[in-house]
Design a protein around this motif. Structure first.
Motif, PDB file in Angstrom:
ATOM      1  N   ARG A  92     -56.544  52.577 120.689  1.00  0.00           N
ATOM      2  CA  ARG A  92     -56.902  51.609 121.726  1.00  0.00           C
ATOM      3  C   ARG A  92     -55.882  51.678 122.866  1.00  0.00           C
ATOM      4  O   ARG A  92     -54.735  52.113 122.668  1.00  0.00           O
ATOM      5  N   PRO A  93     -56.268  51.262 124.067  1.00  0.00           N
ATOM      6  CA  PRO A  93     -55.329  51.299 125.200  1.00  0.00           C
ATOM      7  C   PRO A  93     -54.088  50.459 124.915  1.00  0.00           C
ATOM      8  O   PRO A  93     -54.190  49.320 124.450  1.00  0.00           O
ATOM      9  N   GLN A  94     -52.921  51.032 125.210  1.00  0.00           N
ATOM     10  CA  GLN A  94     -51.682  50.267 125.057  1.00  0.00           C
ATOM     11  C   GLN A  94     -51.332  49.478 126.302  1.00  0.00           C
ATOM     12  O   GLN A  94     -50.809  48.368 126.205  1.00  0.00           O
ATOM     13  N   GLN A  95     -51.556  50.100 127.485  1.00  0.00           N
ATOM     14  CA  GLN A  95     -51.061  49.512 128.725  1.00  0.00           C
ATOM     15  C   GLN A  95     -49.560  49.252 128.582  1.00  0.00           C
ATOM     16  O   GLN A  95     -48.837  50.112 128.123  1.00  0.00           O
ATOM     17  N   SER A  96     -49.059  48.092 128.938  1.00  0.00           N
ATOM     18  CA  SER A  96     -47.604  47.908 128.983  1.00  0.00           C
ATOM     19  C   SER A  96     -46.936  47.801 127.616  1.00  0.00           C
ATOM     20  O   SER A  96     -45.705  47.739 127.543  1.00  0.00           O
ATOM     21  N   GLU A 234     -65.222  53.593 131.161  1.00  0.00           N
ATOM     22  CA  GLU A 234     -65.834  53.991 129.887  1.00  0.00           C
ATOM     23  C   GLU A 234     -65.159  55.241 129.316  1.00  0.00           C
ATOM     24  O   GLU A 234     -64.963  55.346 128.099  1.00  0.00           O
ATOM     25  N   ARG A 235     -64.808  56.195 130.194  1.00  0.00           N
ATOM     26  CA  ARG A 235     -64.088  57.380 129.731  1.00  0.00           C
ATOM     27  C   ARG A 235     -62.748  56.993 129.117  1.00  0.00           C
ATOM     28  O   ARG A 235     -62.335  57.526 128.076  1.00  0.00           O
ATOM     29  N   TYR A 236     -62.073  56.093 129.784  1.00  0.00           N
ATOM     30  CA  TYR A 236     -60.761  55.648 129.311  1.00  0.00           C
ATOM     31  C   TYR A 236     -60.873  54.949 127.962  1.00  0.00           C
ATOM     32  O   TYR A 236     -60.095  55.220 127.037  1.00  0.00           O
ATOM     33  N   LEU A 237     -61.832  54.058 127.829  1.00  0.00           N
ATOM     34  CA  LEU A 237     -61.979  53.322 126.579  1.00  0.00           C
ATOM     35  C   LEU A 237     -62.403  54.231 125.431  1.00  0.00           C
ATOM     36  O   LEU A 237     -62.022  54.015 124.277  1.00  0.00           O
ATOM     37  N   ALA A 238     -63.196  55.254 125.736  1.00  0.00           N
ATOM     38  CA  ALA A 238     -63.643  56.184 124.688  1.00  0.00           C
ATOM     39  C   ALA A 238     -62.497  57.037 124.167  1.00  0.00           C
ATOM     40  O   ALA A 238     -62.452  57.378 122.972  1.00  0.00           O
ATOM     41  N   ALA A 239     -61.565  57.399 125.024  1.00  0.00           N
ATOM     42  CA  ALA A 239     -60.415  58.231 124.645  1.00  0.00           C
ATOM     43  C   ALA A 239     -59.229  57.822 125.500  1.00  0.00           C
ATOM     44  O   ALA A 239     -58.906  58.482 126.498  1.00  0.00           O
ATOM     45  N   PRO A 240     -58.558  56.705 125.148  1.00  0.00           N
ATOM     46  CA  PRO A 240     -57.474  56.178 125.990  1.00  0.00           C
ATOM     47  C   PRO A 240     -56.357  57.183 126.214  1.00  0.00           C
ATOM     48  O   PRO A 240     -55.889  57.822 125.275  1.00  0.00           O
ATOM     49  N   TYR A 241     -55.954  57.337 127.481  1.00  0.00           N
ATOM     50  CA  TYR A 241     -54.875  58.269 127.814  1.00  0.00           C
ATOM     51  C   TYR A 241     -53.553  57.824 127.192  1.00  0.00           C
ATOM     52  O   TYR A 241     -52.665  58.656 126.985  1.00  0.00           O
ATOM     53  N   ASP A 242     -53.437  56.535 126.920  1.00  0.00           N
ATOM     54  CA  ASP A 242     -52.232  55.969 126.314  1.00  0.00           C
ATOM     55  C   ASP A 242     -52.561  55.364 124.951  1.00  0.00           C
ATOM     56  O   ASP A 242     -51.973  54.378 124.530  1.00  0.00           O
ATOM     57  N   GLY A 243     -53.518  55.959 124.238  1.00  0.00           N
ATOM     58  CA  GLY A 243     -54.047  55.354 123.022  1.00  0.00           C
ATOM     59  C   GLY A 243     -53.063  55.273 121.871  1.00  0.00           C
ATOM     60  O   GLY A 243     -52.241  56.159 121.650  1.00  0.00           O
ATOM     61  N   ALA A 244     -53.179  54.180 121.119  1.00  0.00           N
ATOM     62  CA  ALA A 244     -52.402  53.977 119.898  1.00  0.00           C
ATOM     63  C   ALA A 244     -53.206  53.081 118.975  1.00  0.00           C
ATOM     64  O   ALA A 244     -53.988  52.251 119.434  1.00  0.00           O
ATOM     65  N   SER A 245     -53.017  53.254 117.687  1.00  0.00           N
ATOM     66  CA  SER A 245     -53.682  52.369 116.735  1.00  0.00           C
ATOM     67  C   SER A 245     -52.788  51.174 116.434  1.00  0.00           C
ATOM     68  O   SER A 245     -51.556  51.251 116.548  1.00  0.00           O
ATOM     69  N   LEU A 304     -63.037  44.885 135.145  1.00  0.00           N
ATOM     70  CA  LEU A 304     -64.171  45.301 135.960  1.00  0.00           C
ATOM     71  C   LEU A 304     -65.265  44.270 135.742  1.00  0.00           C
ATOM     72  O   LEU A 304     -65.858  44.211 134.663  1.00  0.00           O
ATOM     73  N   GLY A 305     -65.512  43.456 136.756  1.00  0.00           N
ATOM     74  CA  GLY A 305     -66.434  42.346 136.589  1.00  0.00           C
ATOM     75  C   GLY A 305     -65.917  41.419 135.501  1.00  0.00           C
ATOM     76  O   GLY A 305     -64.760  41.008 135.514  1.00  0.00           O
ATOM     77  N   SER A 306     -66.754  41.125 134.522  1.00  0.00           N
ATOM     78  CA  SER A 306     -66.354  40.228 133.433  1.00  0.00           C
ATOM     79  C   SER A 306     -65.694  40.969 132.273  1.00  0.00           C
ATOM     80  O   SER A 306     -65.282  40.343 131.289  1.00  0.00           O
ATOM     81  N   LEU A 307     -65.585  42.295 132.371  1.00  0.00           N
ATOM     82  CA  LEU A 307     -65.003  43.088 131.287  1.00  0.00           C
ATOM     83  C   LEU A 307     -63.506  43.232 131.474  1.00  0.00           C
ATOM     84  O   LEU A 307     -63.035  43.713 132.509  1.00  0.00           O
ATOM     85  N   SER A 308     -62.741  42.844 130.466  1.00  0.00           N
ATOM     86  CA  SER A 308     -61.288  43.003 130.473  1.00  0.00           C
ATOM     87  C   SER A 308     -60.906  44.056 129.449  1.00  0.00           C
ATOM     88  O   SER A 308     -61.526  44.170 128.387  1.00  0.00           O
ATOM     89  N   THR A 309     -59.852  44.817 129.750  1.00  0.00           N
ATOM     90  CA  THR A 309     -59.454  45.911 128.866  1.00  0.00           C
ATOM     91  C   THR A 309     -57.958  45.866 128.574  1.00  0.00           C
ATOM     92  O   THR A 309     -57.165  45.344 129.362  1.00  0.00           O
ATOM     93  N   GLY A 310     -57.589  46.429 127.427  1.00  0.00           N
ATOM     94  CA  GLY A 310     -56.180  46.596 127.083  1.00  0.00           C
ATOM     95  C   GLY A 310     -55.375  45.319 127.062  1.00  0.00           C
ATOM     96  O   GLY A 310     -54.248  45.278 127.543  1.00  0.00           O
TER      97      GLY A 310
END
Length: 357
Positions: A92-96, A234-245, A304-310
């Motif tokens: 999943r995206p880590q972000q900070s 959607e590309r980012y969420l499918a394969a996060p560039y900063d992904g971690a479990s 993006l709109g009502s969608l929040s990520t990370g």
């Protein structure tokens, strides 16, 4: 688009993008209890490890299943060796949250005497990034003079993107962080391309140097169509560039707490900074009870709109008697409002405390 006022509230709470104890002896290899959407429970092949509390397993399962969004939850008992998780192996995206791995790599360089916290650093305007960067107000035409320690404090207590990025490149860039994680067997924890490239790619853009510290990025992002931004997200969420479990993150936190990543003094220094964090006071920290402490790091991605990520919070939770847990709540995506996300995180902390032995 979501109104700008809501985005500003999100940034204030998260301080990312708009929108301890001494080390102890090694513990047994963890016994993992993985709760999934199909309610399957899988155990590792190490029956000698202590069993996790059934009440905690049930609570984490219930919290994960009830949340409307993609979430990973992991709770690891550092001193007994078991782990309970909900969808804990998905990247999943880590972000900070990734600032934590930069900080650990910096402190490792300090331990190796390759750098010192007292080393002077001049932050130039060209070093500025985007979104949350309080240091930018101090960077004039001649730059801003500070130290490695000052940058580390800004990155870990205020989640300053520019402080973190300057430190990142000072210790060798993303490749250095990846090497450190791999060499210390922090599995299922990746690292992205740095703040500027990460946020640009997530939005569907390529970073331009002239955007540093200004409004160029926001203008360019606003010029994109909703469909373009949706595809990029959607590309980012499918394969996060900063992904971690979530399980990978609690493993890394456990190794940190057990003194496997840094010297005792550097471990204590970093955990002190994490306990002093000003970000996310109503996330995991909202579930604390008297005598319990949390050393943590938040993360918040783009909306993006009502969608929040990370939307994340991870940390080391310590009981009044010194018993330690590492915890990670990683919300990859959701349309739930901020209070619901914070309530989930606080409830995870409350569940740990309620079932503590």
């Amino acid at each position: 688009m979501r109104p700008l006022a809501v985005l500003a509230i999100s940034c204030t709470i998260a301080a990312c993008v708009p929108n301890v104890n001494p080390p102890v002896a090694a513990v047994p290899a963890p016994r993992v209890v993985q709760a999934t959407a199909s309610t399957e429970i899988a155990f590792s092949q190490r029956p000698a490890s202590p069993e996790p509390p059934a009440g905690l397993l049930n609570a984490i399962h219930a919290l994960g299943a009830a949340f409307k969004g993609e979430v990973g939850i992991s709770v690891r008992d550092i001193d007994e060796g078991w782990t309970v998780s909900w969808e804990g192996d998905a990247l999943r995206p880590q972000q900070s949250v990734s600032k934590l791995w930069v900080a650990i790599t910096v402190m490792s360089a300090v331990d190796d005497k390759r750098i010192s916290l007292a080393d002077p650093v001049t932050v130039r305007r060209s070093d500025l990034t985007l979104f949350h960067q309080p240091i930018s107000a101090s960077v004039g035409k001649e730059g801003y003079r500070t130290t490695v320690g000052g940058l580390l404090r800004g990155a870990m207590t205020r989640s300053d993107n520019t402080c973190n990025d300057v430190l990142l490149w000072k210790v060798g860039g993303p490749s250095a962080i990846k090497r450190f994680l791999a060499s210390h067997e922090v599995d299922d924890v990746g690292f992205g391309p740095g703040e500027r490239d990460l946020q640009a790619r997530t939005a569907g853009l390529t970073w331009r140097p002239e955007w540093a510290g200004g409004w160029g990025f926001l203008k360019a992002r606003a010029a994109l169509s909703h469909a373009e931004r949706r595809r990029a997200l959607e590309r980012y969420l499918a394969a996060p560039y900063d992904g971690a479990s979530a399980n990978g993150i609690t493993l890394g936190l456990s190794l940190l707490a057990r003194g496997k990543l840094l010297s005792p003094s550097s471990t204590q220094s970093l955990l002190t900074l994490m306990r002093s964090s000003k970000t996310g006071p109503l996330r995991l920290k909202s579930g604390l009870r008297p005598g319990w402490t949390l050393a943590h790091k938040t993360g918040t991605g783009q909306d993006l709109g009502s969608l929040s990520t990370g939307y994340n919070d991870v940390g080391l939770l310590v009981a009044p008697d010194g018993h330690r847990y590492s915890v990670a709540v990683m919300i990859a995506s959701t349309r739930e409002p901020i209070p619901a996300r914070m309530r989930l995180m606080g409830n995870v902390t409350r569940a740990i405390i309620k079932t503590a032995r």
